[in-house]
Design a protein around this motif. Structure first.
Motif, PDB file in Angstrom:
ATOM      1  N   TYR A 267      -0.452  -3.835  -9.628  1.00 57.68           N
ATOM      2  CA  TYR A 267       0.324  -3.244  -8.389  1.00 57.68           C
ATOM      3  C   TYR A 267       0.801  -1.888  -9.226  1.00 57.68           C
ATOM      4  O   TYR A 267       1.098  -1.882 -10.500  1.00 57.68           O
ATOM      5  CB  TYR A 267       1.510  -4.195  -8.180  1.00 57.68           C
ATOM      6  CG  TYR A 267       1.197  -5.323  -7.111  1.00 57.68           C
ATOM      7  CD1 TYR A 267       1.973  -5.217  -5.931  1.00 57.68           C
ATOM      8  CD2 TYR A 267       0.129  -6.053  -7.255  1.00 57.68           C
ATOM      9  CE1 TYR A 267       1.505  -6.259  -4.937  1.00 57.68           C
ATOM     10  CE2 TYR A 267      -0.040  -7.382  -6.347  1.00 57.68           C
ATOM     11  CZ  TYR A 267       0.767  -7.070  -5.380  1.00 57.68           C
ATOM     12  OH  TYR A 267       0.213  -8.057  -4.106  1.00 57.68           O
TER      13      TYR A 267
ATOM     14  N   GLU B  77      -3.377  -7.180  -1.521  1.00 58.29           N
ATOM     15  CA  GLU B  77      -2.403  -6.974  -0.673  1.00 58.29           C
ATOM     16  C   GLU B  77      -2.380  -7.739   0.732  1.00 58.29           C
ATOM     17  O   GLU B  77      -1.593  -8.537   1.305  1.00 58.29           O
ATOM     18  CB  GLU B  77      -1.820  -5.500  -0.281  1.00 58.29           C
ATOM     19  CG  GLU B  77      -0.598  -5.152   0.511  1.00 58.29           C
ATOM     20  CD  GLU B  77       0.383  -5.418  -0.380  1.00 58.29           C
ATOM     21  OE1 GLU B  77       1.596  -5.544   0.030  1.00 58.29           O
ATOM     22  OE2 GLU B  77       0.324  -5.172  -1.728  1.00 58.29           O
TER      23      GLU B  77
ATOM     24  N   SER C 202      -0.015  -3.380  -3.933  1.00 63.74           N
ATOM     25  CA  SER C 202      -1.149  -3.557  -4.573  1.00 63.74           C
ATOM     26  C   SER C 202      -1.895  -2.203  -4.764  1.00 63.74           C
ATOM     27  O   SER C 202      -2.144  -1.601  -3.838  1.00 63.74           O
ATOM     28  CB  SER C 202      -1.978  -4.624  -4.146  1.00 63.74           C
ATOM     29  OG  SER C 202      -3.121  -4.784  -4.696  1.00 63.74           O
TER      30      SER C 202
END
Length: 352
Positions: free
Chosen positions: A254, A273, A267
């Motif tokens: 991330y 994500e 992300s």
């Protein structure tokens, strides 16, 4: 040039700006020579200096921290950044949310980017550190406000918070993450539970936990409104979100991006994500399903009805007694546990 000599050479510069300029001036042909010995010995030396870097950050020794960090990344950037992420060395929360030094070091490392051989995600990590450290002063203010409230309501705050969090779980709490983060409904019941844990942790750091810590509820304030305590949980939840963001960029693919005065953590890989969002949606469906089931159950027995039944049957005297110290109050005692559970519930009579 060994790591020790490189650090000494950088420290000979009079200012932090001069230290960064000296590091920038190094060319590929003048990189420090790895010390003689095995790879294990070299790694041990790097870890020793990383430990020194951590101590400099704790003590806010700015020139020493800057010189050591730059010397380490010039010597072995990949290993250094990996270790910094592994131990969370660049988390402002470790230094009472004083993030300026960590932010300056991340900026300095990015300034010598052409000299370093690093995977792109390492640079993305340093940029994320920069973004989060911009928020650190605001989080520091929230932390100080929370500490002031604990100091002001020292004798009542813990039990009052526990009562509120218990009510959130008992009566059900549907949160709305789309509304403003200043509103309590923005946060989930789990967020409030973690916030209460942070409040308790800070309380333990400030005061000594005693048998009287959970005796009192803040009746005067609660009778008027419980909003100040929900605000307290909101403040604690915000601090937790910042710490969660720090842990996320350290341990997962991330990154944090600064946009104006806000930071977005997302992300690097869109598939991750999507997976997180799917898990969130599924958890919300489960929560709604449980709430629907609770609505169909019979209403719980009220305290008044419980007392009336106990008085009629004479069983109330077995579980409720009057205690005079430290203040006069009714206490509820559980009856002796069955023999097969006695090793778990010890002693037999538990007071709450």
């Amino acid at each position: 040039m060994t790591i020790d000599k490189l650090i000494g050479w950088l420290l000979a510069k009079k200012t932090k700006a001069a230290i960064v300029a000296a590091a920038q001036a190094l060319t590929a042909g003048k990189r420090p020579i790895r010390p003689q010995g095995s790879q294990k010995e070299f790694d041990r030396e790097l870890k020793r200096h990383l430990k020194d870097l951590g101590n400099y950050l704790v003590k806010n020794q700015r020139r020493e921290a800057m010189a050591t960090a730059l010397a380490l990344v010039i010597t072995d950037a990949e290993f250094t950044i990996a270790e910094i992420r592994r131990v969370g060395l660049f988390r402002a929360s470790r230094y009472a949310y004083q993030g300026s030094l960590v932010g300056h070091i991340a900026t300095a490392i990015l300034q010598i980017r052409p000299l370093l051989t690093l995977h792109p995600d390492r640079f993305a990590y340093l940029e994320s550190v920069q973004a989060l450290t911009r928020l650190a002063p605001n989080v520091r203010k929230l932390h100080d406000d929370l500490a002031d409230f604990l100091q002001l309501r020292k004798d009542e705050v813990i039990k009052t918070i526990l009562v509120l969090v218990n009510n959130v779980f008992y009566f059900g709490w549907v949160h709305h993450p789309e509304i403003d983060s200043e509103e309590p409904q923005h946060y989930s019941a789990e967020d409030f539970s973690e916030a209460a844990s942070l409040v308790l942790s800070m309380y333990r750091e400030m005061f000594k936990l005693t048998a009287e810590t959970c005796n009192l509820v803040d009746e005067k304030l609660i009778k008027t409104t419980d909003l100040p305590y929900y605000r307290l949980l909101v403040v604690a939840a915000k601090i937790n979100k910042f710490r969660e963001a720090e842990a996320t960029i350290d341990n997962l693919p991330y990154h944090a991006v600064l946009s104006g005065t806000s930071v977005t953590v997302s992300s690097i890989d869109p598939d991750i994500e999507k997976s997180v969002r799917l898990g969130y949606i599924q958890s919300q469906f489960q929560l709604l399903k449980r709430l629907k089931m609770l609505e169909e159950l019979d209403a719980p027995v009220s305290i008044k009805e419980f007392v009336n039944q106990g008085c009629r049957t004479g069983t109330l005297e077995q579980v409720v007694t009057i205690v005079d110290k430290p203040i006069k109050r009714l206490t509820l005692r559980l009856p002796t546990a069955p023999p097969n559970l006695r090793p778990v519930l010890h002693p037999p009579a538990l007071q709450r």
